[in-house]
Design a protein around this motif. Structure first.
Motif, PDB file in Angstrom:
ATOM      1  N   GLU A  80       0.811  -1.216   0.000  1.00 47.68           N
ATOM      2  CA  GLU A  80       0.000   0.000   0.000  1.00 47.68           C
ATOM      3  C   GLU A  80       0.844   1.266   0.000  1.00 47.68           C
ATOM      4  N   ASP A  95       4.811   1.247  -7.269  1.00 46.12           N
ATOM      5  CA  ASP A  95       3.682   0.536  -7.866  1.00 46.12           C
ATOM      6  C   ASP A  95       2.773   1.453  -8.685  1.00 46.12           C
ATOM      7  N   ASP A  96       2.783   2.749  -8.398  1.00 44.75           N
ATOM      8  CA  ASP A  96       1.883   3.667  -9.101  1.00 44.75           C
ATOM      9  C   ASP A  96       2.104   3.684 -10.620  1.00 44.75           C
ATOM     10  N   PRO A 124       5.672   3.463  -3.488  1.00 49.17           N
ATOM     11  CA  PRO A 124       5.430   4.437  -4.555  1.00 49.17           C
ATOM     12  C   PRO A 124       5.742   3.912  -5.950  1.00 49.17           C
ATOM     13  N   ARG A 165       1.039   0.690 -12.605  1.00 49.29           N
ATOM     14  CA  ARG A 165      -0.414   0.495 -12.694  1.00 49.29           C
ATOM     15  C   ARG A 165      -1.086   1.661 -13.426  1.00 49.29           C
ATOM     16  N   LEU A 211       2.188   9.324 -10.078  1.00 45.63           N
ATOM     17  CA  LEU A 211       3.011   9.129  -8.899  1.00 45.63           C
ATOM     18  C   LEU A 211       2.402   9.879  -7.721  1.00 45.63           C
ATOM     19  N   ARG A 212       2.297   9.212  -6.603  1.00 43.76           N
ATOM     20  CA  ARG A 212       1.685   9.836  -5.425  1.00 43.76           C
ATOM     21  C   ARG A 212       2.521  11.017  -4.957  1.00 43.76           C
ATOM     22  N   LYS A 223      -0.961   4.808 -12.920  1.00 35.83           N
ATOM     23  CA  LYS A 223      -1.476   5.842 -12.026  1.00 35.83           C
ATOM     24  C   LYS A 223      -0.417   6.927 -11.890  1.00 35.83           C
TER      25      LYS A 223
END
Length: 131
Positions: free
Chosen positions: A97, A102-103, A100, A106, A110-111, A108
């Motif tokens: 969870e 993984d973003d 970072p 997928r 980047l957080r 998405k």
């Protein structure tokens, strides 16, 4: 995980895999690719830290071997880049969870970086700017 939350991450690579392999093979391949990239960028000795959510990849990298034949090949190749490139890569476990990396994989964005790093990070002299 707090360090990973507070670091200023940038996407350095994001690529599709030509064929889908087991997630542990792909994860260890990405760890090895990071060392290969660091080796190609500079011959200066350097130390790096990597967060992974794969305990299998973490263990295979730490021991330099695995009971799985395919993981052994990847770990050996990574070891060659570490030795010849004078690079050191320490892996640490990070929860899925809060990972970072993984973003982008997928598709998405980047957080964002968590603001207000705790004082202990600064006291350790950790660099929060990630290249």
């Amino acid at each position: 995980e707090t360090f990973f939350d507070c670091a200023d991450w940038q996407v350095t690579s994001n690529h599709p895999f030509p064929e889908t392999q087991h997630v542990n093979l792909q994860e260890l391949s990405e760890i090895m690719l990071a060392i290969e990239t660091f080796t190609q960028q500079s011959v200066t000795p350097s130390k790096h830290i990597n967060g992974t959510d794969s305990l299998v990849s973490l263990g295979a990298w730490a021991k330099g071997r695995s009971p799985l034949f395919l993981l052994n090949g990847i770990a050996r190749k990574g070891a060659c880049f570490c030795i010849m490139g004078r690079k050191s890569l320490a892996n640490t476990k990070i929860s899925k969870e809060r990972n970072p990396s993984d973003d982008p994989s997928r598709d998405k964005p980047l957080r964002p970086r968590a603001l207000g790093a705790p004082p202990w990070i600064w006291a350790l002299g950790l660099d929060l700017s990630i290249a």
